[in-house]
Design an enzyme around this catalytic site. Sequence first.
Site, mmCIF file in Angstrom:
data_model
loop_
_atom_site.group_PDB
_atom_site.id
_atom_site.type_symbol
_atom_site.label_atom_id
_atom_site.label_comp_id
_atom_site.label_asym_id
_atom_site.label_seq_id
_atom_site.Cartn_x
_atom_site.Cartn_y
_atom_site.Cartn_z
ATOM 1 N N ARG A 1 0.842 -1.209 0.000
ATOM 2 C CA ARG A 1 0.000 0.000 0.000
ATOM 3 C C ARG A 1 0.873 1.253 0.000
ATOM 4 O O ARG A 1 0.543 2.269 -0.605
ATOM 5 C CB ARG A 1 -0.968 0.007 1.178
ATOM 6 N N GLU B 1 -18.810 3.937 0.340
ATOM 7 C CA GLU B 1 -18.060 3.255 -0.709
ATOM 8 C C GLU B 1 -18.895 3.023 -1.957
ATOM 9 O O GLU B 1 -18.378 3.114 -3.085
ATOM 10 C CB GLU B 1 -17.514 1.933 -0.169
ATOM 11 N N ASP C 1 -8.000 -6.097 13.684
ATOM 12 C CA ASP C 1 -9.361 -5.620 13.408
ATOM 13 C C ASP C 1 -10.351 -6.776 13.270
ATOM 14 O O ASP C 1 -11.542 -6.616 13.508
ATOM 15 C CB ASP C 1 -9.392 -4.771 12.130
ATOM 16 N N ARG D 1 -1.407 -4.575 4.085
ATOM 17 C CA ARG D 1 -1.143 -3.648 5.181
ATOM 18 C C ARG D 1 0.304 -3.715 5.661
ATOM 19 O O ARG D 1 0.913 -2.695 5.982
ATOM 20 C CB ARG D 1 -2.059 -3.987 6.355
#
Lengths: 269, 310
Positions: free
Chosen positions: B6, B54, B113, B163
């Site tokens: 990313r 989104e 998460d 990530r």
Amino acid sequence: MNSLEKHANNIRKNIVKMVANAKSGHPGGSLSATEILSVLYFEEMKIDESNVDSCDRDRFVLSKGHASPCLYATLAERGLLHDDLMTFRKLNSNLQGHPNMRSVAGVDMSTGSLGQGISAAVGMAIANKVDHNDHRIYALLGDGECEEGQVWEAAMCAAHYKLDNLCAIVDFNGLQIDGEIQDVMNPCPIDQKFAAFGWNVIVIDGHDYDQIRAAFAKARACKGQPTMILAKTIKGKGVSFMENNAGWHGVAPNEEQLAQALKELEAND
Amino acid sequence: MAKATREAYGEELQKLVQENDKIVVLDADLSGSTKTAMAKKVAPERFFNIGIAEGNMIGVAAGIASSGHPVFASSFAMFATGRCWEQIRNSIVYPGMNVKICGSHGGISVGEDGVSHQATEDMAIMRSIPEMRVFCPCDEWETKAIIRHVANDDKPCYVRLGRSAVENFFDENTKFEIGKVQVLNRGQKVAIFATGLMVQECMKAVSTLKAQGMEPTVVDVSCIKPLDEEGVVEILKQHDFVITAEEHNIIGGLGSAICEVACKLHPIKIRRIGIQDEFAQSGSYKELLKAYKLSDEAIVEAVKEYYQSL
Ligand SMILES: Cc1ncc(C[n+]2csc(CCOP(=O)(O)OP(=O)(O)O)c2C)c(N)n1
Ligand SMILES: [Mg+2]
């Protein structure tokens, strides 16, 4: 400090401890919702150890699921959750990063993807009408979350079916991840929009216990309409360096910051 | 130096928006995490935060693209693909819009998460849309080459980004033939097709296995669709056993794609390493890779099992 204030302060301490211990999680939006959840679980909702595992009671949907530390800490403080809070976000813990109704009895809906919880709450309220029971459904949304179109589809649906057994609360802290809601994508005026959609709207200070109590009482008294409580709050409330700072949305305090946060919170005891 | 894909995306996009003043960048309240904030920094007039919306972002992207602007639209892979699959199908791919959907935080390496944020079906749902191209780069340089490549064509695509930091397997001067499979390690008997973060785990496994006298071939597949069938078949023919490795459900992603080619052109035994059709959970990403048998150890084990079966 009265006993509810004591509980809320304990919840805040646990929020910062859990997030610091997990080295991840969302302190800002957990701290802004603490008074709201305290009143809900200690006074407003009919929930106790005998019915926590059932859907035959008042239910709560944390639509802004990232505030899970606040929900877990509140359930624990209320004696409805017995897991070690320090397992939060750790492998094999029931305390998942975002609430998982399959691993915690007191969690009434699995959430984490914003905008979806409120629809589930509408469904629960419809089911309660079908079942002719008088249980109430509560849902907590973020103000940034109100940017999701699904929130407004749910709002339309709740008013259409006159779901007066549904009470949504918006944690109006003015911040989302990328900054101030006004700058990122302005969802305001949230109160007028819900009113235009047919909701009974009450605007309060979301850190004032009496205003929260009064709003829930008004919501219960309102017939033929769902109620939305727009709770003006401070993101990061109670920890000076987190207050009103978007940077503390999803960041864990380090050891030193945790000590500072706990010192501030303990001073309230 | 290790770098998250990313991050590489953010760096390349920042260059591209400076080189091409037509490009428009969209995000949905995650610009710090997806790294589109880097493009915003240099071209704020062509960056639009659509907020936590989104589905709307994808529709808006379609409108901007239909007006002659290439669009890069980002969120977490979960929300960028899952929340708006039907908008992507009907407003982006069917009309052939020049929109690049770049989803960060793909797979379970998102970590703490948990399930709501772990995209383990994104490649499957994107791959099943006709004409949609699906990329999943393994390191910084491959990411940059792919981002540059898609910026220079006018077709829709999905790029899955990670990530966590990953090692480099290429360098600045690597010449990429985008769309072709790349052999990273030439071995015998066993071939491993890997994508994204799993390339790193496979290369780690190779060093362990080599020391024990086994050396599998490792093939990096950064373009899941359209798949380089010719390149895949060539590898299949040269080996006796095949493993696929992806940070994704074994249904619908790289493993399925390789199996489809094998079925059609060169049937062979294939072992699919990936999420075994289950929901994962919260945890640190290294623990999760171990727990869901995606780490280098799991790959070593799979290769050994083959040798033991001989
Ligand atoms: C559908 C979806 N998109 C994006 C995210 C990532 N995300 C998590 S929290 C958040 C910001 C939420 O802001 P707000 O609703 O105001 O919450 P609060 O300020 O109360 O923490 C975002 C974008 C998500 N969880 N779900
Ligand atoms: Mg907010």
